[in-house]
Structures are given as structure tokens and as C-alpha cells.
Design a protein around this motif. Structure first.
Motif, PDB file in Angstrom:
ATOM      1  N   ASP A 162       5.228   1.412  12.124  1.00  0.00           N
ATOM      2  CA  ASP A 162       5.160   2.159  10.861  1.00  0.00           C
ATOM      3  C   ASP A 162       3.717   2.418  10.446  1.00  0.00           C
ATOM      4  OD1 ASP A 162       7.890   2.191  10.740  1.00  0.00           O
ATOM      5  OD2 ASP A 162       8.046   0.416   9.469  1.00  0.00           O
ATOM      6  N   PHE A 163       2.867   1.432  10.668  1.00  0.00           N
ATOM      7  CA  PHE A 163       1.461   1.612  10.312  1.00  0.00           C
ATOM      8  C   PHE A 163       0.810   2.692  11.183  1.00  0.00           C
ATOM      9  CE2 PHE A 163      -3.021   0.424  11.022  1.00  0.00           C
ATOM     10  CZ  PHE A 163      -3.484   0.587   9.733  1.00  0.00           C
ATOM     11  N   LEU A 188      -1.236  -6.985   8.400  1.00  0.00           N
ATOM     12  CA  LEU A 188       0.027  -6.616   7.750  1.00  0.00           C
ATOM     13  C   LEU A 188       0.756  -7.852   7.242  1.00  0.00           C
ATOM     14  CD1 LEU A 188       1.324  -3.820  10.152  1.00  0.00           C
ATOM     15  CD2 LEU A 188       0.388  -3.520   7.863  1.00  0.00           C
ATOM     16  N   GLU A 221      14.500   4.398   1.510  1.00  0.00           N
ATOM     17  CA  GLU A 221      13.110   4.590   1.136  1.00  0.00           C
ATOM     18  C   GLU A 221      12.799   6.080   1.062  1.00  0.00           C
ATOM     19  OE1 GLU A 221      10.503   3.159   4.083  1.00  0.00           O
ATOM     20  OE2 GLU A 221      11.588   4.040   5.756  1.00  0.00           O
ATOM     21  N   GLU A 271       1.817   5.966   9.856  1.00  0.00           N
ATOM     22  CA  GLU A 271       1.037   6.291   8.663  1.00  0.00           C
ATOM     23  C   GLU A 271      -0.359   6.768   9.041  1.00  0.00           C
ATOM     24  OE1 GLU A 271       0.981   3.006   6.037  1.00  0.00           O
ATOM     25  OE2 GLU A 271       3.126   3.045   5.622  1.00  0.00           O
ATOM     26  N   LEU A 294       6.041   9.000   4.304  1.00  0.00           N
ATOM     27  CA  LEU A 294       6.355   8.528   5.643  1.00  0.00           C
ATOM     28  C   LEU A 294       7.762   8.942   6.058  1.00  0.00           C
ATOM     29  CD1 LEU A 294       5.539   6.859   8.091  1.00  0.00           C
ATOM     30  CD2 LEU A 294       6.351   4.822   6.901  1.00  0.00           C
ATOM     31  N   LYS A 340       6.669  -5.654   4.549  1.00  0.00           N
ATOM     32  CA  LYS A 340       7.583  -5.601   5.679  1.00  0.00           C
ATOM     33  C   LYS A 340       7.243  -4.462   6.635  1.00  0.00           C
ATOM     34  CE  LYS A 340      11.435  -7.551   3.047  1.00  0.00           C
ATOM     35  NZ  LYS A 340      12.828  -7.356   2.582  1.00  0.00           N
ATOM     36  N   THR A 341       6.036  -3.914   6.525  1.00  0.00           N
ATOM     37  CA  THR A 341       5.620  -2.816   7.383  1.00  0.00           C
ATOM     38  C   THR A 341       5.347  -3.327   8.787  1.00  0.00           C
ATOM     39  OG1 THR A 341       4.598  -1.749   5.464  1.00  0.00           O
ATOM     40  CG2 THR A 341       3.990  -0.919   7.628  1.00  0.00           C
ATOM     41  N   THR A 342       5.890  -2.647   9.767  1.00  0.00           N
ATOM     42  CA  THR A 342       5.643  -3.008  11.156  1.00  0.00           C
ATOM     43  C   THR A 342       4.417  -2.267  11.677  1.00  0.00           C
ATOM     44  OG1 THR A 342       7.096  -1.241  11.954  1.00  0.00           O
ATOM     45  CG2 THR A 342       8.116  -3.374  11.499  1.00  0.00           C
TER      46      THR A 342
END
Length: 313
Positions: free
Chosen positions: A103-104, A92, A56, A107, A60, A98-100
Motif C-alpha cells: 500500500d505504501f 510503518l 475505505e 501511495e 488510494l 495497518k498500512t502494508t
């Protein structure tokens, strides 16, 4: 800006940078449990990047590579302060990505850092234009930018979920009628879902296709469909999944139920359009009352007012 104030700001920035370097240096950084166990559990070398999928790329990933420890600590702080991991996880899941949660949170930290940087630049430009620096106003502006960035990412997640739910509702009647047509033609619910997902696209077809993929991987179809119903907060879609589950488990007629659900969703869409039209009518009254009506009254009374002033002279 005076030379003393500029020197003070430069010294403060240098001291803060030196403190960050010392605080996050490897000798002073606390070792995580994952780092302690990594040499003992990772007994195989990592595969070549040429054999894997493309990594990716984006803001991020770049932020993680450059400011990894700082962003991780900030994400944990944001998670402790804001909380609500269950609500974030539910949104989510409703978004279908598939964002955990971690990860959020990262962000959110990145958004807050960018907003803080923008507020600091704005405060610097304002102080240069004014010729003086108000530390209290600059601090409040930076704090507002930081909070606005962190909370703005949460607001944007809510807007993304709402937009996706609108797409699901818009696609639902067509998908339901296609499933009803396939079931009426003699196909089983599983075959009907496979045919509809193969011939159509969109968010709802993607959800059904993902459920069918989990079924082919070994998960029972009932459990896969139930996962789709658990991730959504839309009552029509939940009833649609329940109808499919009842038809799969008990073998009850499904076509008429699907057609009735599609008709109910279309009626609900018409009601939403009427409600939106009513709200737009109220919003249209604002320019009429505050702009058009005063100008009309002014044009009607201005000639008489001029005549009265002329006679008074």
C-alpha cells in the motif's frame, strides 16, 4: 507553439495512449497466480456490503479502481528500484497503522504521478508563455517531479514517525506515573494497564490498549508487550516495556522503577529543550549578522560618506 509541433505532441500522446490500451488489454495482460486460483478457492459468495464495515475511501482507493494494473506495475518497479522493504516495514510499524508495504508503494506511485502531472502542467504553461517548447527542459522538469513525488512520500513517512515518537515521549512520564500509582495501590500490572488505558488517551495509551486487547484475544501479556517494544525505536519506551516484562515475569517491585523512568524521561525532555534553545540562538544570529548589522553600519557611515562626497565636489 507552431502547428507542426502541436501536431507532433498530439500524435505522440495518441500513440502513447494506444500503446497503453493495447499493452494492458485483457488478452495481452499476463494472468496472475491469484487470479488463476481464485475460482477454485473462493467457494462461498461474498457477503453483502450492508453487513460489512464501511469501505475505505480516498485517493488510494480511487486510484486503485481506475488505474489498478498500471499502479500495481509501478509499485513493483518502485519497490525493485528503491528496495529497503525492511526499513519501510519498521517505520510503518512504528507509525502504528495497518498500512502494508505494498500500500505504501502504491501511495508513492500516486504521489509521483500527481507530481509528474503538476510538472507537465507547469512545463506546458511555461512553454505557452515563452512561445516555444524546450523538450529537454520539460523532460527534466517532469523527471524531477516524478522523483520528487516518490521520494517525498518516503520523507513524509519519516516525518510522521518522528512526530508520533515525540508524542510518545511527551505522554510517557504521565502514563508511567499513573501506572506506578495504580501498582502502588495494590493492582497487578495487567489491571494497572487496563485502568490507565481506560482513563487516559493518546498514542502511548493506545499502544498499551492494543497490547491489552491482544492479551484478551489469547496472546500472552509478555509477548504482547514485547511486540510494542519491538515496534518502537525509543530507548526510554523500550526500557519501560522491559521493566513491565520483568515485573510480570518475576514479580519484582515496579512502582519505584516506573517513577525513576518517568523522572529520566522528564530530564531528557529538559535536555532536548536546552539543545533546541541553543540551536534557535544560532539561527537567530543569521538575521542579526546579515540584516541588522549591515543596516546599522550603513546608517552610521552614510552621513559621513555624504559629507565627503559634498566636499569632494
Amino acid at each position: 507553439m507552431s502547428a507542426a509541433l502541436a501536431g507532433m505532441l498530439l500524435g505522440l500522446a495518441g500513440a502513447a495512449g494506444l500503446l497503453l490500451v493495447v499493452a494492458f488489454a485483457p488478452p495481452f495482460r499476463s494472468v496472475r497466480l491469484v487470479d488463476r486460483l481464485a475460482p477454485y478457492v473462493h467457494d462461498t459468495p461474498p457477503p453483502s456490503r450492508l453487513l460489512g464495515t464501511a469501505t475505505e475511501a480516498g485517493l488510494l482507493t480511487a486510484a486503485r479502481r481506475v488505474f489498478g494494473p498500471v499502479i500495481a506495475d509501478g509499485a513493483r518497479l518502485v519497490d525493485r528500484v528503491l528496495g529497503g522493504r525492511t526499513a519501510v516495514r519498521r517505520r510503518l510499524d512504528a507509525l502504528g497503522g495497518k498500512t502494508t508495504v505494498e500500500d505504501f508503494r502504491i501511495e508513492q506511485v500516486v504521489w509521483g504521478g500527481l507530481a509528474l502531472l503538476g510538472a507537465a502542467l507547469l512545463a506546458t504553461v511555461g512553454s505557452l508563455l515563452a512561445g516555444s517548447l524546450n523538450l529537454f527542459s520539460a523532460a527534466l522538469l517532469c523527471l524531477a517531479g516524478l522523483l520528487g513525488g516518490v521520494l517525498g512520500r518516503d520523507w513524509w513517512l519519516t516525518q510522521q514517525v518522528r512526530r508520533r515518537e515525540e508524542l510518545l515521549l511527551a505522554e510517557f512520564p504521565v502514563i508511567a506515573e499513573l501506572l506506578a500509582l495504580a501498582v502502588t495501590a495494590g493492582e497487578s500490572p495487567t489491571a494497572a494497564i487496563a485502568r490507565v488505558t481506560r482513563l487516559s488517551g493518546g498514542e502511548l495509551a493506545g499502544e498499551l490498549g492494543a497490547a491489552l486487547g491482544r492479551t484478551r484475544a489469547g496472546v500472552p501479556l509478555v509477548d504482547a508487550l514485547q511486540q510494542v517494544a519491538d515496534r518502537t525505536s525509543l530507548a526510554p519506551l523500550a526500557r519501560f516495556i522491559d521493566g513491565l516484562l520483568v515485573a510480570v515475569e518475576r514479580g519484582t517491585p515496579l512502582a519505584e522503577v516506573l517513577r525513576a523512568q518517568a523522572a529520566d524521561v522528564r530530564e531528557a525532555g529538559k535536555r532536548r529543550l536546552l539543545e533546541a534553545g541553543g540551536r534557535k540562538e544560532i539561527a537567530m544570529m543569521v538575521p542579526v549578522v546579515f540584516l541588522v548589522l549591515p543596516i546599522t553600519v550603513l546608517f552610521a557611515l552614510f552621513p559621513g560618506l555624504i559629507s565627503i562626497v559634498s566636499l569632494a565636489r
